[in-house]
Write an enzyme that holds these catalytic residues in place. Structure first.
Site, short mmCIF file in Angstrom:
data_model
loop_
_atom_site.label_atom_id
_atom_site.label_comp_id
_atom_site.label_asym_id
_atom_site.label_seq_id
_atom_site.Cartn_x
_atom_site.Cartn_y
_atom_site.Cartn_z
N VAL A 104 0.83 -1.20 0.00
CA VAL A 104 0.00 0.00 0.00
C VAL A 104 0.87 1.26 0.00
O VAL A 104 0.37 2.36 0.14
CB VAL A 104 -0.95 -0.01 1.23
CG1 VAL A 104 -1.95 -1.15 1.14
CG2 VAL A 104 -0.18 -0.08 2.55
N ASP A 105 2.19 1.08 -0.17
CA ASP A 105 3.11 2.20 0.02
C ASP A 105 3.26 3.12 -1.19
O ASP A 105 3.81 4.22 -1.07
CB ASP A 105 4.49 1.69 0.47
CG ASP A 105 5.09 0.64 -0.47
OD1 ASP A 105 4.85 0.71 -1.69
OD2 ASP A 105 5.82 -0.25 0.02
N HIS A 120 -4.53 -4.30 -2.15
CA HIS A 120 -4.92 -3.91 -0.79
C HIS A 120 -5.09 -2.40 -0.62
O HIS A 120 -5.10 -1.90 0.51
CB HIS A 120 -3.90 -4.44 0.24
CG HIS A 120 -3.95 -5.94 0.38
ND1 HIS A 120 -2.92 -6.68 0.90
CD2 HIS A 120 -4.93 -6.83 0.07
CE1 HIS A 120 -3.25 -7.97 0.89
NE2 HIS A 120 -4.46 -8.08 0.39
N CYS A 128 -14.25 8.49 4.02
CA CYS A 128 -15.10 8.69 5.21
C CYS A 128 -15.47 7.30 5.74
O CYS A 128 -15.90 6.43 4.99
CB CYS A 128 -16.35 9.47 4.83
SG CYS A 128 -17.51 9.62 6.22
N CYS A 132 -20.09 9.00 4.00
CA CYS A 132 -21.12 10.04 4.08
C CYS A 132 -21.50 10.53 2.68
O CYS A 132 -20.69 10.47 1.75
CB CYS A 132 -20.67 11.21 4.97
SG CYS A 132 -19.46 12.30 4.21
N CYS A 156 -18.46 15.56 6.66
CA CYS A 156 -19.55 15.33 7.62
C CYS A 156 -19.11 15.51 9.06
O CYS A 156 -19.93 15.43 9.98
CB CYS A 156 -20.15 13.93 7.43
SG CYS A 156 -19.03 12.61 7.96
#
Ligand code: APR
Length: 255
Positions: A104-105, A120, A128, A132, A156
């Site tokens: 995920v880097d 991933h 959020c 929202c 939100c």
């Protein structure tokens, strides 16, 4: 290293492959200084990834989970792609090549890899927590360190979460479909992954079922090693460079 017969055999397979798929894991970023999730240095404080990367952990203590991600984001922000990322970025220009990453880097993208299938998600995207109505599905936030943990949702006033896939959550169906399509290939290579976390760890077996030549590069054997056609032990940042050189030599025109 380049005289190793196994390495030469794999280089020949890779050079000849019309469709080549590579799955990467945290070991690819280890040489850049990004801690892996398992093995040496895998713990953050006393926590394992499985203790923090879950919706339940986030519901219980969003601040703690965010402290971990904020720590990882700060480390990654100071890291640069290494030779393994660079070789894979070069291979990305080949037709028929697909890169699937569990990382995920964002270091593959930084090295110039096009169209990475991010299995991933990304540590640089947030969303959020409550999806929202006013917020987009996800957005990029590269602030390090984050000034407030957990960060508030600007739409939100609730809280945001990292746009990554946690244990027990489903993979984005579009990304999953791309990764699955990549198992239909001539060679499927897994690099720097402990091969423990499914469904990513199942991709190489699916490729094998479909007739691909399967290989892994890791500093140690993994639960997948015995089922693959070739399991090479070595540092990915060294082995990929050696493979790349051998492949270039194999495809270079005769003088
Ligand atoms: N070269 C090759 N392999 C390496 C190197 C290196 N320089 N350094 C470490 N490794 C190997 C380790 O031996 C280990 O098998 O990389 C692997 C890293 O394993 P994990 O930390 O389990 O990472 P990964 O397989 O990517 O984890 C899968 O689990 O926590 C979740 O979502 C997270 O994407 C992650 C997933």
């Amino acid at each position: 290293m380049e005289s190793d017969p196994q390495l030469r055999a794999l280089a020949a397979r890779l050079a000849a492959a019309g469709r080549l798929s590579v799955l990467t894991g945290a070991g690819v970023s280890a040489a850049s200084g990004v801690p892996t999730f398992r093995g040496e240095g895998g713990l953050w404080r006393t926590f394992r990834a499985e203790d923090l990367a879950t919706p339940e952990a986030f519901a219980r203590n969003p601040r703690l989970v965010w402290e971990w991600y904020d720590w990882r984001r700060q480390i990654v922000a100071a890291c640069a792609p290494n030779a393994a990322h660079q070789v894979l970025a070069r291979w990305g220009r080949r037709p028929g090549f697909t890169l699937v990453t569990q990382n995920v880097d964002g270091l593959h993208e930084l090295a110039g890899s096009p169209d990475v299938a991010r299995f991933h998600g990304s540590i640089w995207e947030v969303r959020c927590r409550d999806w929202c109505a006013g917020s987009p599905p996800s957005w990029t936030d590269r602030t390090v360190p984050l000034p407030v943990l957990p960060p508030p949702c600007p739409h939100c006033g609730g809280i945001v979460r990292p746009n990554v896939v946690w244990f027990g959550e489903t993979i984005d169906p579009r990304v999953f479909a791309r990764a699955l399509a990549a198992t239909s290939c001539d060679v499927f290579l897994t690099v720097g992954t402990s091969a423990l976390v499914y469904p990513a760890a199942g991709l190489v077996h699916e490729a094998s079922r479909q007739g691909a030549f399967t290989a892994e590069i890791n500093i140690e054997r993994t639960p997948a090693s015995d089922a693959l056609d070739l399991a090479l032990q070595g540092k990915v940042e060294e082995v990929l460079v050696a493979l790349d050189r051998l492949m270039e030599a194999a495809t270079a025109p005769e003088p």
